[in-house]
Write an enzyme that holds these catalytic residues in place. Structure first.
Site, PDB file in Angstrom:
ATOM      1  N   CYS A 121      20.421  33.316   6.922  1.00  0.00           N
ATOM      2  CA  CYS A 121      20.586  32.183   7.762  1.00  0.00           C
ATOM      3  C   CYS A 121      19.975  31.193   6.920  1.00  0.00           C
ATOM      4  CB  CYS A 121      19.771  32.287   9.001  1.00  0.00           C
ATOM      5  SG  CYS A 121      19.742  30.857  10.017  1.00  0.00           S
ATOM      6  N   CYS A 123      18.179  28.654   7.858  1.00  0.00           N
ATOM      7  CA  CYS A 123      17.236  27.364   8.391  1.00  0.00           C
ATOM      8  C   CYS A 123      15.828  27.598   7.440  1.00  0.00           C
ATOM      9  CB  CYS A 123      16.935  27.900   9.822  1.00  0.00           C
ATOM     10  SG  CYS A 123      16.322  29.467  10.129  1.00  0.00           S
ATOM     11  N   CYS A 131      20.183  25.535  10.758  1.00  0.00           N
ATOM     12  CA  CYS A 131      20.807  27.029  10.530  1.00  0.00           C
ATOM     13  C   CYS A 131      22.173  26.777   9.774  1.00  0.00           C
ATOM     14  CB  CYS A 131      21.216  27.826  11.657  1.00  0.00           C
ATOM     15  SG  CYS A 131      19.414  28.115  12.388  1.00  0.00           S
ATOM     16  N   LYS A 196      22.251  35.678  20.163  1.00  0.00           N
ATOM     17  CA  LYS A 196      21.017  35.215  20.134  1.00  0.00           C
ATOM     18  C   LYS A 196      20.967  33.972  20.840  1.00  0.00           C
ATOM     19  CE  LYS A 196      18.354  33.293  16.367  1.00  0.00           C
ATOM     20  NZ  LYS A 196      18.403  33.047  14.574  1.00  0.00           N
ATOM     21  N   ARG A 206       8.859  30.298  13.503  1.00  0.00           N
ATOM     22  CA  ARG A 206       9.027  29.117  12.860  1.00  0.00           C
ATOM     23  C   ARG A 206       7.783  28.566  12.146  1.00  0.00           C
ATOM     24  NH1 ARG A 206      13.068  26.666  17.345  1.00  0.00           N
ATOM     25  NH2 ARG A 206      14.599  28.306  17.213  1.00  0.00           N
ATOM     26  N   ARG A 218      18.281  23.815  18.386  1.00  0.00           N
ATOM     27  CA  ARG A 218      19.184  24.741  18.444  1.00  0.00           C
ATOM     28  C   ARG A 218      20.300  25.123  19.309  1.00  0.00           C
ATOM     29  NH1 ARG A 218      16.823  25.675  13.484  1.00  0.00           N
ATOM     30  NH2 ARG A 218      15.276  27.102  13.141  1.00  0.00           N
ATOM     31  N   GLU A 234      30.542  37.076  22.801  1.00  0.00           N
ATOM     32  CA  GLU A 234      29.980  37.017  21.348  1.00  0.00           C
ATOM     33  C   GLU A 234      29.947  38.363  20.595  1.00  0.00           C
ATOM     34  OE1 GLU A 234      29.207  34.669  19.477  1.00  0.00           O
ATOM     35  OE2 GLU A 234      28.680  32.846  20.549  1.00  0.00           O
ATOM     36  N   LYS A 249      18.895  39.155  20.984  1.00  0.00           N
ATOM     37  CA  LYS A 249      17.557  38.640  20.530  1.00  0.00           C
ATOM     38  C   LYS A 249      17.515  37.164  21.563  1.00  0.00           C
ATOM     39  CE  LYS A 249      15.615  36.162  16.599  1.00  0.00           C
ATOM     40  NZ  LYS A 249      15.916  35.493  15.527  1.00  0.00           N
ATOM     41  N   SER A 275       8.716  37.016  17.854  1.00  0.00           N
ATOM     42  CA  SER A 275       7.407  36.624  17.464  1.00  0.00           C
ATOM     43  C   SER A 275       6.686  36.117  18.908  1.00  0.00           C
ATOM     44  CB  SER A 275       7.521  35.361  16.517  1.00  0.00           C
ATOM     45  OG  SER A 275       8.307  34.361  16.884  1.00  0.00           O
ATOM     46  N   TYR A 314       7.330  43.270  15.105  1.00  0.00           N
ATOM     47  CA  TYR A 314       6.194  42.970  14.381  1.00  0.00           C
ATOM     48  C   TYR A 314       5.308  44.174  14.466  1.00  0.00           C
ATOM     49  CZ  TYR A 314       8.664  38.679  13.620  1.00  0.00           C
ATOM     50  OH  TYR A 314       9.725  37.830  13.507  1.00  0.00           O
TER      51      TYR A 314
END
Ligand code: PBG
Length: 323
Positions: A121, A123, A131, A196, A206, A218, A234, A249, A275, A314
């Site tokens: 990506c 971004c 992005c 996404k 971010r 976005r 998609e 996501k 996150s 994570y």
């Protein structure tokens, strides 16, 4: 079907061993991917406020962390990079000596057993944080494709085992596939972030990736969280364009989407436990409001139960210690 009192579902819940025996969903490290953030410098470990226990690391430190994770049984990593400098054209993304490319070379040489995935990506590399390339105040889809394709090829050349386009431009999977094939990386898989969403749950990321857009948001390219049929379109397009794995996501707000994708398609389905999903639990646990380990294991089991084959989380490192 017989009913109470002949049938008593509590019989199989009586002991831990019985519950283990009939459990439908199991967590196994083979299915988990740990995200890591590479930054410039040497000896740098910069903890992240919003993503506690996660840090940006210079390549030398990243290798040490990857070695530790591998020793615990983690098999796969997803790499993000924070470049030295950002510009309008995201040149740090496709620079052969860019931060992710350096990390890939080091990890590939020292820990060849790890599966190295890369986020593709722009971004993190654009001065404006979007992005793609900006033309007349908008992200230009078609101009961005070429830069994404170059980024993917440079990742493959540096040792990526699979590339993960996460930008949500139309046609990016086809563009990446054909560029990889032209560069003789026909064996490099594409794990596409197919569905996404424009989600509020990317907030802490971010900060970690220093990629918040400097204007607007976005929603002009990421999906509206209210839609599920659009997610199937998609995914279908990405499959036709050559995706090897499709991703949904965020994960927890989208369990229905993961389920719908699982039922309709036969490719491996990935889910990204993002996150914000992690940070919410961490923040509540820090206040003693819930038990982190229980909440994490329940979250990850829910994502698997909804139909995900692999999960980016994570918690992967912590999971390795818990299991
Ligand atoms: C890059 C990208 C993002 C995430 C993964 N890849 C951020 C975004 O789209 O804004 C989010 C990951 C997370 O929140 O954990 N585009």
């Amino acid at each position: 079907m017989s009913t109470f009192p002949t049938t008593r579902l509590r019989r199989l819940r009586r002991t831990g061993a019985l519950r283990d025996l009939v459990r439908e969903t199991r967590l196994h490290l083979d299915d988990f991917v740990m995200p890591l953030f590479a930054c410039p410098g040497e000896g740098v470990v910069r903890p992240l406020e919003g993503l506690s226990d996660i840090a940006q690391r210079s390549v030398d430190e990243l290798v040490g962390e990857a070695r530790r994770l591998s020793g615990l049984g983690v098999r796969s990593l997803l790499l993000f990079g924070i470049p030295e400098e950002k510009d309008e054209d995201a040149s740090g993304a496709y620079d052969d000596d860019g931060i992710v490319q350096q990390a890939l070379r080091a990890l590939h040489a020292e820990l060849p057993e790890l599966v190295l995935l890369t986020d593709v990506c722009l971004c993190e590399y654009t001065s404006h944080g979007h992005c793609g390339v900006i033309r007349d105040g908008e992200v230009s889809n078609d101009e961005t494709l070429d830069l994404l394709a170059r980024t993917a090829v440079s990742h493959a050349a540096a040792g990526a085992d699979a590339v993960c386009p996460s930008d949500m431009m139309d046609g990016r999977v086809a563009a990446v596939r054909s560029a990889l094939d032209d560069a003789e990386f026909e064996n490099t898989p594409i794990a596409a972030y197919s569905a996404k969403y424009a989600s509020a749950f990317y907030g802490p990321f971010r900060e970690a990736a220093e990629s918040a857009p400097s204007f607007g948001d976005r929603r002009g390219y990421q999906m509206d969280p209210a839609n599920v049929r659009e997610a199937l379109r998609e995914v279908e397009l990405d499959v036709r364009e050559g995706a090897d794995v499709v991703m949904v996501k965020p994960a927890l707000p989208c369990l229905d989407v993961i389920r719908a994708v699982r039922e309709r398609f036969d490719l491996p389905v990935a889910a990204y436990n993002v996150s914000g999903e992690y940070a919410m639990v961490k923040a509540a646990a820090a206040r003693g409001w819930l038990d982190e380990r229980q909440a994490a294991l329940e979250s990850l089991a829910a994502i698997k139960r909804s139909g995900a084959d692999l999960v980016v989380s994570y918690w992967t490192g912590a999971l390795a210690e818990w299991l």
